[in-house]
Design an enzyme around this catalytic site. Structure first.
Site, PDB file in Angstrom:
ATOM      1  N   LEU A   1      37.109  46.958  40.976  1.00 19.74           N
ATOM      2  CA  LEU A   1      37.805  46.684  42.233  1.00 19.74           C
ATOM      3  C   LEU A   1      39.018  45.786  42.043  1.00 19.74           C
ATOM      4  O   LEU A   1      39.987  45.868  42.792  1.00 19.74           O
ATOM      5  CB  LEU A   1      36.840  46.031  43.227  1.00 19.74           C
ATOM      6  CG  LEU A   1      35.690  46.902  43.722  1.00 19.74           C
ATOM      7  CD1 LEU A   1      34.778  46.102  44.639  1.00 19.74           C
ATOM      8  CD2 LEU A   1      36.220  48.135  44.445  1.00 19.74           C
TER       9      LEU A   1
ATOM     10  N   ASP B   1      41.656  28.795  48.663  1.00 15.38           N
ATOM     11  CA  ASP B   1      42.513  29.869  48.137  1.00 15.38           C
ATOM     12  C   ASP B   1      42.581  31.050  49.110  1.00 15.38           C
ATOM     13  O   ASP B   1      42.480  32.213  48.701  1.00 15.38           O
ATOM     14  CB  ASP B   1      42.000  30.329  46.774  1.00 15.38           C
ATOM     15  CG  ASP B   1      43.049  31.129  45.990  1.00 15.38           C
ATOM     16  OD1 ASP B   1      44.258  30.955  46.275  1.00 15.38           O
ATOM     17  OD2 ASP B   1      42.670  31.923  45.114  1.00 15.38           O
TER      18      ASP B   1
END
Length: 466
Positions: A20, A139
């Protein structure tokens, strides 16, 4: 060990179907959970032969934190295990497209979609930051936000998460340039840091530009200029509050901003009845600051007049501070002290003339030229203070008394600080411009005294030459 499609993990329970993505902390794989009969996402961290234990620590922290969370807009934790020198974290696979993928195909979101994103992100942050201790993502960016087929949004990838606040500092700088709040560059991550990252992500998807490429005013992104009239004023105010560089002035939560946005509808910039506008508040603040400066100037003028009166009084009484006995060093102790002061002078010159300007120049590449311009006066003042301290020390070891009026200046500076502190209780920073004048005055007196002594020392030699 490489993880290939069709590879089985955990005694055949998970079968990898495809990769992915790949990030700084590891690889993310799609796999089939044969026990549950559904697709899952597996994050793989290589721990065998790791160059730093920091990466291993972050991987273990992500697994621990994700296992403790349960929210519809976060991936659900399923399992984690070690195998063949790697750590695997198994979690729910959230269907949809990341905002980073949308960004790469140059797609942008409309106003309603951005408000939906802010609303979903608000729920996630309230949940994370409301835990004890708060969980800080650190993040949030387009790559870590998934837009589901139903239009809702989920936040993924807790590889940079922090679940313990450290008042003493020392945290690693983690995040992505453009989306990191300014305090994260200092190793400080706060709940408000996630609010900043959500605002930067929303603005990126509204404009199609990375945050660092958008117009700035000082350290702050100029949201109004970046959107150029494409968004209603209410959304501009909300994003501006989220992107405030100072964490103490930044919006601590997104929910109140959305409430104001819903109430105002963004149709007008007129302030509601009974509430002052932001422009009125700024004008009042500027007027107060101007009055404060005028009061300080009047106080300094009064202090100058007082010093002149004292000086005249001392002259009239024939007061001579230089007549007081003053003993210095002799012989080897004097030589050692002067050598140490010379080394200190060189070190201060290198620090303030080379090291600090270089660091400020590097930081200005990130925060803009305003940082360097605002820091320059402090650097110059530090140089004057160091120079004054070194000259005082040199005079002391040579047995020379301080210049006349030095003690009075120090007492006057202390009195000024106390007066300003009483007049402005609760302020954490007091800047006394009069102290700069006192520094310059004493440095001038020291230089004049040095020239006088040099001239006096040279007269006998010239007389003997005749």
């Amino acid at each position: 060990m490489s993880t290939e499609p069709s590879q089985a993990l955990r005694d055949g329970r998970y079968v990898v179907t495809r990769a992915l993505g790949e990030g700084a902390q590891g690889h993310t794989l799609e796999a089939v959970d044969k026990r549950l009969g559904k697709l899952v996402a597996i994050k793989r961290f290589q721990i065998r032969g790791a160059t730093s234990w920091k990466g291993v620590e972050l991987a273990e922290r992500e697994a621990r934190v994700l296992a403790s969370l349960s929210h519809p807009s976060l991936p659900a934790y399923l399992d984690h295990f070690e195998e063949d020198g790697a750590l695997f974290l198994v979690m729910e696979k959230i269907d949809g497209e990341s905002l980073g993928a949308m960004r790469r195909r140059r797609a942008v979101l409309g106003r309603d979609e951005i408000v939906r994103f802010l609303r979903d992100a608000s729920g996630v942050l309230d949940y994370l930051h409301g835990r004890a201790p708060p969980v800080i993502h650190r993040d949030i960016k387009p790559n870590n936000v998934i837009r589901r087929p139903d239009g809702s949004f989920a936040i993924v990838d807790f590889g940079a998460v922090r679940d313990r606040l450290r008042p003493e500092g020392g945290s690693t700088v983690v995040g992505t340039f453009g989306y990191m709040a300014p305090e994260q560059f200092q190793g400080r991550a706060l709940p408000a840091s996630d609010v900043y990252a959500v605002g930067a992500t929303a603005l990126c998807l509204l404009t199609g530009e990375e945050p660092e490429n958008l117009p700035h005013r000082g350290l702050a992104i100029d949201v109004a200029a970046a959107l150029g009239g494409r968004a209603d004023p209410g959304l501009v105010r909300a994003l501006s509050a989220m992107l405030e560089p100072d964490p103490e002035r930044r919006a601590a939560r997104i929910a109140p901003l959305l409430a104001e946005l819903d109430a105002g509808g963004g149709a007008s910039e007129r302030p509601r009845a009974g509430r002052p506008s932001e422009r009125d508040a700024r004008t009042a603040y500027r007027d107060a600051r101007k009055a404060e400066r005028e009061a300080r100037k009047a106080y300094r003028d009064a202090r100058k007049a007082e010093r002149r009166a004292r000086k005249e009084d001392r002259r009239g009484r024939g007061h001579d501070e230089a007549a007081a006995p003053w003993r210095g060093l002799d012989g080897l102790p004097l030589a050692g002290a002067l050598f140490g002061l010379t080394v200190a002078r060189i070190a201060v010159g290198l620090a303030l003339g080379v090291v600090v300007p270089t660091v400020l120049t590097l930081l200005s590449l990130v925060f803009g030229r305003v940082l360097r311009e605002q820091a320059a006066p402090s650097v110059r003042r530090a140089g004057r203070v160091a120079e004054l301290a070194l000259r005082r020390a040199t005079r002391a070891v040579r047995g020379r008394p301080p210049p006349a009026g030095a003690a009075q200046r120090e007492q006057g500076a202390a009195a000024r600080v106390r007066v300003e502190d009483q007049e402005a209780p609760g302020r954490s920073r007091i800047h006394d411009e009069g102290a700069d004048e006192a520094l310059d005055e004493e440095l001038d007196e020291l230089e004049a005294d040095g020239r006088t002594r040099s001239a006096a020392a040279s007269r006998p030699s010239r007389t003997g030459g005749r």
